[in-house]
Design an enzyme around this catalytic site. Structure first.
Site, PDB file in Angstrom:
ATOM      1  N   TYR A  48       0.832  -1.207   0.000  1.00 37.96           N
ATOM      2  CA  TYR A  48       0.000   0.000   0.000  1.00 37.96           C
ATOM      3  C   TYR A  48       0.862   1.251   0.000  1.00 37.96           C
ATOM      4  CZ  TYR A  48      -4.103  -2.829   1.300  1.00 37.96           C
ATOM      5  OH  TYR A  48      -5.119  -3.735   1.338  1.00 37.96           O
ATOM      6  N   SER A 108     -13.691  -4.190   0.916  1.00 39.99           N
ATOM      7  CA  SER A 108     -14.617  -3.563  -0.050  1.00 39.99           C
ATOM      8  C   SER A 108     -16.080  -3.805   0.323  1.00 39.99           C
ATOM      9  CB  SER A 108     -14.342  -4.057  -1.477  1.00 39.99           C
ATOM     10  OG  SER A 108     -13.124  -3.551  -1.956  1.00 39.99           O
ATOM     11  N   LYS A 149     -22.839   7.302  -4.764  1.00 39.04           N
ATOM     12  CA  LYS A 149     -22.219   8.510  -5.325  1.00 39.04           C
ATOM     13  C   LYS A 149     -21.904   8.400  -6.812  1.00 39.04           C
ATOM     14  CE  LYS A 149     -17.539   7.274  -3.713  1.00 39.04           C
ATOM     15  NZ  LYS A 149     -16.482   7.662  -2.757  1.00 39.04           N
TER      16      LYS A 149
END
Length: 347
Positions: A53, A236, A246
């Site tokens: 990451y 997720s 959104k």
């Protein structure tokens, strides 16, 4: 916030887990530290990261940056013992780590030492293999998954080899427990079986994608989790932001994940937007926030250890925290199952 014991370990984690994969690209170190502070204040004691990451994108210049950001927080804060910290060993093909070498007894000590150095800590609570050497059907590979080329003997030998190396790290005190990620029901069963036969840390968790839109774990993996005492860590749970609503109507907010990854890793399909409409309507009908409904539903699954969510701003974080004390009634659960039957596996 409710705490759950992971597998057969003595590690207790909160129902919600703070994900970190945007720290270092979409979020600054200061923003990440603010998120950690707020999460701990809200009784979220679990933070998940990985040596590769941040993502969106993954590249050689940023790999390891998220762990370094967490390390800076540890350097300025004395609450290490208040946090359960999980990180991951990248699998075969991650060219930015060890030239893409597969996970083995040789790579484990080096990978752990690198994570400890960046994290500025002397132990990792939960050490996870990010994906199996033999490959995985996760990340939309399920549509063409073919395990016929796998070599069972090599897979078992790999498990025996790496569990031996992990046991040395447990004895050394660098890791407390072992978990898996992007793993199958068969793989989980074999890891548990090999650990019992040859020794080494038994897996306590599996981190797989799981949400209202991605329910592959509902059958064989959930049965394995229950019977083998391996807890699910759902990643997720908002389907890369789809379940917030959104992106409906073609919207792509500035700075959103879709603005950086146009197809959302294969999740962007017409059927996905239809399914999201159904869940948004359901939430509205019951007077629920759709984000909190999606997270609470994951929390209440019987094989769940913790639900990993990410936030790129504090408003998103506060909204997610609100799911920690939301328990969905049976009628909402039944309505969600009805919606799933009408919109199964949209990507």
């Amino acid at each position: 916030m409710k705490r759950n014991k992971l597998g057969q370990s003595d590690i207790e984690v909160s129902d919600l887990c703070l994900g970190s994969m945007t720290w270092g690209t979409q979020n600054t170190a200061e923003e990440a530290h603010e998120q950690i502070d707020r999460a701990l204040d809200a009784d979220i004691n679990f933070v998940d990261t990985a040596e590769m990451y941040p993502v969106n994108p993954v590249n050689a210049e940023t790999i390891g940056r998220t762990e370094r950001i967490i390390g800076l927080w540890f350097e300025r804060d004395s609450r290490r013992s208040d946090m359960v910290l999980a990180t991951k060993h990248s699998g075969e093909g991650m060219t930015h780590a060890r030239d893409g070498a597969p996970i083995s007894s040789k790579t484990i000590p080096e990978a752990i030492e690198g994570s400890l150095r960046r994290l500025k800590t002397d132990y990792i609570d939960l050490y996870q293999f990010h994906w199996p050497n033999r490959g995985s059907y996760m990340f939309r590979k399920n549509w063409s998954f073919d395990p016929s080329g796998q070599n069972r003997a090599e897979t078992i030998a790999h498990m025996e080899d790496t569990l031996g190396a992990l046991q040395k790290e447990v004895k050394r005190g660098t890791i407390r427990a072992f978990g898996l990620s992007n793993e199958s029901a068969w793989g989980l069963t074999q890891w548990a079986s090999v650990a019992e036969r040859v020794g080494g840390p038994r897996p306590v968790s599996v981190q797989n994608e799981y949400s209202l839109l991605c329910r592959m774990a509902d059958t064989d993996v959930s049965e394995t989790c229950i019977n083998e005492e391996i807890d699910m860590l759902a990643f997720s749970p908002l389907a890369a932001g789809l379940l917030t609503g959104k992106y409906q109507g073609g919207a792509v907010p500035d700075g959103s994940r879709m603005s950086l990854n146009a197809e959302l890793g294969g999740r962007k399909t017409e059927r996905a937007f239809d399914a999201v409409d159904a869940y948004l309507s359901l939430a509205q009908a019951y007077g629920l926030d759709p984000v909190q409904m999606a997270l609470a539903w994951c929390r209440q699954r019987p094989f769940m250890g913790s639900v990993i969510f990410g936030a790129t701003n504090m408003d998103q974080l506060e909204r997610a925290i609100g799911a920690g004390d939301l328990d969905l009634p049976d009628q909402v659960i039944r309505a969600i199952d009805d919606a799933h039957r009408s919109h199964p596996f949209p990507y």
